[in-house]
Design a protein around this motif. Structure first.
Motif, short mmCIF file in Angstrom:
data_model
loop_
_atom_site.label_atom_id
_atom_site.label_comp_id
_atom_site.label_asym_id
_atom_site.label_seq_id
_atom_site.Cartn_x
_atom_site.Cartn_y
_atom_site.Cartn_z
N MET A 3 3.97 -11.51 -2.32
CA MET A 3 3.81 -10.37 -1.42
C MET A 3 4.64 -9.21 -1.95
SD MET A 3 4.05 -10.21 2.66
CE MET A 3 5.64 -9.65 3.20
N LYS A 4 4.06 -8.07 -1.91
CA LYS A 4 4.74 -6.85 -2.34
C LYS A 4 5.87 -6.53 -1.36
CE LYS A 4 3.84 -2.02 -3.00
NZ LYS A 4 3.03 -0.91 -2.67
N ASN A 5 6.86 -5.80 -1.82
CA ASN A 5 7.91 -5.34 -0.93
C ASN A 5 7.31 -4.47 0.16
OD1 ASN A 5 9.94 -6.61 -2.34
ND2 ASN A 5 10.31 -4.86 -3.66
N GLU A 6 8.01 -4.41 1.28
CA GLU A 6 7.51 -3.61 2.38
C GLU A 6 7.53 -2.12 2.04
OE1 GLU A 6 10.41 -3.08 5.81
OE2 GLU A 6 11.28 -4.79 4.76
N LYS A 15 8.29 1.64 2.51
CA LYS A 15 9.42 2.35 3.10
C LYS A 15 9.03 3.80 3.36
CE LYS A 15 12.79 -0.48 0.60
NZ LYS A 15 11.82 -1.49 0.25
N ASP A 30 7.15 6.27 0.82
CA ASP A 30 6.18 5.59 -0.04
C ASP A 30 4.76 6.04 0.29
OD1 ASP A 30 8.20 4.11 -1.21
OD2 ASP A 30 7.75 2.25 -0.10
N LYS A 51 -0.57 -7.32 3.89
CA LYS A 51 0.34 -7.73 2.80
C LYS A 51 0.68 -6.54 1.90
CE LYS A 51 -1.16 -12.51 2.89
NZ LYS A 51 -2.11 -13.47 2.35
N GLN A 52 -0.31 -5.67 1.65
CA GLN A 52 -0.05 -4.48 0.82
C GLN A 52 0.98 -3.57 1.49
OE1 GLN A 52 -4.25 -3.21 0.45
NE2 GLN A 52 -3.87 -3.18 -1.76
N GLY A 54 3.31 -4.73 3.35
CA GLY A 54 4.55 -5.50 3.39
C GLY A 54 5.01 -5.85 4.78
N LYS A 85 5.97 -8.07 7.64
CA LYS A 85 6.47 -9.44 7.63
C LYS A 85 5.93 -10.24 8.81
CE LYS A 85 10.71 -8.46 5.10
NZ LYS A 85 9.97 -7.77 4.12
#
Length: 152
Positions: A1-4, A6, A9, A103-104, A106, A108
């Protein structure tokens, strides 16, 4: 999973079907308009219904400010259609099979469910605000309106 994602972004490009079977494309449908994109776990659950209805009840405030509202989860088009009709939801619900878009972004998971998180995206596709609270679905619309007040 990619980072969330922020604040600051750029959101990923994605294409999903809405509750009417129409294709929603992030590149064309988000271009030039500020948007609220909220991810929620399940159609017809108590907290998710409260969240959707809070966005519905504030919908005129969002549209008056030129902001579109979009809800996303993994449920199918038919489930979204029934949920939208039952609760008189005036905004688009997008079907994200396999939770690819969540998921893209991020988002959780919470317990065994997909997460609940709301993003405010400016007219250039940049995240300018986000809010996460799994148990207080109705707080999402209020939080976003509070954030947007100075923008009006």
């Amino acid at each position: 999973m990619k980072n969330e994602l922020k604040i600051g972004d750029k959101i990923p490009n994605f294409s999903l079907q809405d509750h009417n079977g129409k294709t929603f494309n992030s590149v064309t449908d988000l271009e030039g308009v500020t948007s609220v994109i909220y991810f929620y776990p399940k159609d017809e659950s108590g907290v998710c219904t409260k969240e959707a209805c809070a966005f519905r009840d504030s919908y005129q405030d969002f549209t008056a400010a030129g902001i579109q509202v979009i809800g996303i989860n993994s449920a199918g088009i038919e489930s979204h259609k029934q949920f939208a009709e039952k609760n008189n939801l005036p905004f688009r619900l997008l079907s994200d099979p396999g939770n690819k878009v969540i998921k893209q972004f991020g988002v959780k998971n919470a317990l065994f469910l997909t997460g609940r998180e709301t993003f405010v995206v400016n007219d250039k596709g940049i995240v300018v605000h986000k809010f996460r609270d799994f148990f207080k679905g109705e707080a999402h619309a209020k939080e976003v309106l509070q954030f947007l007040k100075p923008v009006k």
